[in-house]
Design a protein around this motif. Sequence first.
Motif, PDB file in Angstrom:
ATOM      1  N   LEU A  82       0.840  -1.189   0.000  1.00 28.69           N
ATOM      2  CA  LEU A  82       0.000   0.000   0.000  1.00 28.69           C
ATOM      3  C   LEU A  82       0.877   1.242   0.000  1.00 28.69           C
ATOM      4  O   LEU A  82       1.948   1.260   0.598  1.00 28.69           O
ATOM      5  N   ILE A  83       0.395   2.289  -0.666  1.00 30.41           N
ATOM      6  CA  ILE A  83       1.109   3.553  -0.756  1.00 30.41           C
ATOM      7  C   ILE A  83       0.236   4.649  -0.171  1.00 30.41           C
ATOM      8  O   ILE A  83      -0.926   4.806  -0.563  1.00 30.41           O
ATOM      9  N   LEU A  84       0.796   5.407   0.770  1.00 33.91           N
ATOM     10  CA  LEU A  84       0.120   6.573   1.350  1.00 33.91           C
ATOM     11  C   LEU A  84       0.807   7.823   0.817  1.00 33.91           C
ATOM     12  O   LEU A  84       2.029   7.964   0.938  1.00 33.91           O
ATOM     13  N   GLU A  85       0.022   8.745   0.241  1.00 29.53           N
ATOM     14  CA  GLU A  85       0.574   9.979  -0.302  1.00 29.53           C
ATOM     15  C   GLU A  85      -0.169  11.177   0.285  1.00 29.53           C
ATOM     16  O   GLU A  85      -1.407  11.183   0.323  1.00 29.53           O
ATOM     17  N   SER A  86       0.590  12.145   0.720  1.00 29.17           N
ATOM     18  CA  SER A  86       0.026  13.428   1.139  1.00 29.17           C
ATOM     19  C   SER A  86       0.774  14.521   0.397  1.00 29.17           C
ATOM     20  O   SER A  86       1.654  14.244  -0.421  1.00 29.17           O
ATOM     21  N   ALA A  87       0.441  15.761   0.683  1.00 25.67           N
ATOM     22  CA  ALA A  87       1.119  16.862   0.003  1.00 25.67           C
ATOM     23  C   ALA A  87       2.585  16.937   0.380  1.00 25.67           C
ATOM     24  O   ALA A  87       3.396  17.493  -0.371  1.00 25.67           O
ATOM     25  N   GLU A  88       2.977  16.353   1.519  1.00 27.86           N
ATOM     26  CA  GLU A  88       4.345  16.505   2.013  1.00 27.86           C
ATOM     27  C   GLU A  88       5.078  15.186   2.218  1.00 27.86           C
ATOM     28  O   GLU A  88       6.275  15.198   2.521  1.00 27.86           O
ATOM     29  N   ALA A  89       4.427  14.044   2.070  1.00 29.88           N
ATOM     30  CA  ALA A  89       5.084  12.792   2.431  1.00 29.88           C
ATOM     31  C   ALA A  89       4.569  11.626   1.598  1.00 29.88           C
ATOM     32  O   ALA A  89       3.450  11.659   1.076  1.00 29.88           O
ATOM     33  N   THR A  90       5.413  10.593   1.517  1.00 28.03           N
ATOM     34  CA  THR A  90       5.038   9.323   0.903  1.00 28.03           C
ATOM     35  C   THR A  90       5.462   8.206   1.847  1.00 28.03           C
ATOM     36  O   THR A  90       6.610   8.149   2.285  1.00 28.03           O
ATOM     37  N   VAL A  91       4.526   7.327   2.167  1.00 28.96           N
ATOM     38  CA  VAL A  91       4.784   6.192   3.048  1.00 28.96           C
ATOM     39  C   VAL A  91       4.376   4.924   2.311  1.00 28.96           C
ATOM     40  O   VAL A  91       3.300   4.869   1.705  1.00 28.96           O
ATOM     41  N   VAL A  92       5.231   3.908   2.359  1.00 26.49           N
ATOM     42  CA  VAL A  92       4.932   2.607   1.756  1.00 26.49           C
ATOM     43  C   VAL A  92       4.759   1.596   2.882  1.00 26.49           C
ATOM     44  O   VAL A  92       5.614   1.501   3.781  1.00 26.49           O
TER      45      VAL A  92
END
Length: 838
Positions: A569-579
Amino acid sequence: MVWALIAFVGAVGCLQQAASLPSGQAMAAIAAAALAASGTAFVLHRVSSSAAVIVACAAAALSGYDYAAWRAAHCLADELRFADEGREIEVTGIVAGLPSAIERGVRFPFEVEAVESAQVHVPQLIALAWYDNPGKGAPEVRPAQRWRMTVKLRRPHGTFNPAGFDSELWMLEQGVRATGYVRDRPGRPQPQCLQQLVLRFNPLIDRARDALRGRLQHLLSGRRYGPVIIALVMGDQGSIVQSDWTLFNRTGISHLVSISGLHITMIAALVALVAGALWRRSMRLLAFAPVQSVRACAGAAAALGYCLLAGWGVPAQRTFVMLATVALALLLRWQLSAATILASAAVVVCLWDPWAVTATGFWLSFGAVASIFLVCHGRLPEESVERTHASPRSPRVRLHAWRSHAASAVREASRIQAAVTIALVPLTLVLFQQVSLISPIANAIAIPLVSYLVTPLALLGALACALGDWLLPLAKVTLQLSETLFALLAGILNWLVQLPYAWMGSAAPPPWAVAVAVGGIVWLLAPAGWPLRWAGIAWLLPAFAMPPERPQAGGLWLTALDVGQGMALILESAEATVVFDTGPKVAEDADAGARVIVPYLRARGIDRVQVLVVSHLDSDHSGGARSLLESIAVDRVLTSIDPGEALLQAAHAVQRCEAGQHAEVGDLRLRVFSPAAELYDRPRATTNQKSCVVMAQLGAARVLLTGDIPAREEAAMVGAFGAALQAAVMVAPHHGSKTSSSEALISAVAPHWVSIQAGYRSRFGHPHPQVVERYEQHGARIVRSDFSGAARWRFDASGSVTLEEWRLDHSRYWLNQPAGWVNSASRRLDQTGPEAGP
């Protein structure tokens, strides 16, 4: 005529974007309309040429669309019924291609001749895996053998992701309409070889290729680039390691490391030149046929032979059809423009293979040839041929003439190489999300070396292998010399790729930016005297400068990638990316990290991941970690895995996840709920028990990521954190296994959506029906990766959510539609949920 041909190819391409095929009645109506338009164009030709061209283009477009639809319907009709999936079926047939080694077995195409099971239809061509039997060892399967065996089959079904490889389309193009494995267990009917050698053309060609491959592997045993030489000879790329492919891609020479259109064309051109030079020496032969005709026939024959050596695969067939079309035009002395020849070749290729327009090689090949025609002003580079009756010249004059000719050839080749490199920039950016800045230099070295030394030497060695044992010493010398030359090239490439800014990655540009870039390329490569040719460079800027779409401030995107039986799963926000998790490892040199996650991140323009969470050591969760860490910059790894594990060697900072931890990652907040610290001190604690469970929160958006946590640890987590576990989206623990997703956890989380990541027809039975029912009783909407492919939830700052499912929202007519498709589709009716959790 050219515009009509282009319209035909364009319409074939349009059909390949369709979500469904037209009905039989619709196809008949389209055919009638095409026929009427053709007749109208013929009549209008005498009245108005411009009107005739427009109507002819319409007729060609209708014909192309209808023809592609008819071919697709014909291929899809040969299918395995859903009811027959997973059944034991006894079949008789022929091994129809080269077997390839896989982990614990072998995979091979199988042409079905007879089905012993009653009332079962099995497609004509299927792909089978035969796994090693501990009591018997590895199965001995060779092309052209006839076998009777019991198999278990399923319909073609692959992962479906943004920027991912579409294996279902590939199988459709190859004619493979079912996949499965051989049942070879004690107490069951055993596979039986009925005939060692079936005397049919295609199987015999594959049998000869199999024997040749065995000899090549023996002669090149222990040589670092032996697999590359085998790939150049016969197109078998299975043994080339991933690190080599990375080098070839970053230097822009990957097209040279397989039997590509360029190789076949180069060998055909080399044979044509030699045949023409020999033919020109005889006045009698010149009187019989001109040199141009001899070259066309010799080149086409060489291309056919090389394609057969490559196994007559679809890419080789496309290249041969294209070359044969050009050769026919030369042979019949048709006075056609370069554009007409190129467009005619494209039409013939589409008639042969309507799915060619979806292939990378199609656009790269035609784009390269079109750029050559463009830079040569609509003609191929002319060759200065010395007439046979020329007067004798002194050695000094001949040497001067040779030097002048060589310098001219080098200038022309450099100009053409530069044109091809520039022309393919938009395509490589779209297809690979990277541009090799050293590609012109690398190709200037690699193309002549590989095409005129490495490949001919490899083919000479292969020919010596095929002629008999008495030539094996010669074969060994030529093959190892070929490998040595390629090793020298690889050393140069490794040095080039270390240079600063050797290659540049970029997000996949939008379609309009690609169209603008193509226009800029045409402007840039226009003939001398064209006004402001340099301005074409400016047209390329949008393809590089357009930023990819990103979440707005306060927004959060969750993408559950389709990795089969695994989790990523990939989490994306305006300032960060988390896998979170990296999917399974499917073979020693293949995993979801390299095949799914990295291509997705690059297409999104993401070159840095702030946090990688690897929940636990199980290979379906950690299998792609090493590839991801070696390909994308990762600031920090949060995991329950021991930092000394090999898969974490490329990680810079590794932190153990423990319940109660908090982390601020840009505007995104992470909170760890499990495992408890004391679990690490229990020697008998399983990897599943130590799965990291993480809550990701941005404003009102809350997502619970669960790994493979079992019910016992779920209860402990609920007891410790209670209402803090509430989330809008929850990832089902352990892929929906009955050992997880307890009533207590579901009640505590109260999810609006549940993502279940599981493989199609999972051999583990995931998700369990009772678990699915439990979630539905709580009002949760289930999104399954085996039904929906990749899925993306978009939380905006207000808390509303929209859901995008790739198999539904980006559907294509060839995609498998599982039996639960209707239920999944019904859940799309309300895609906007309530505000996400507390």
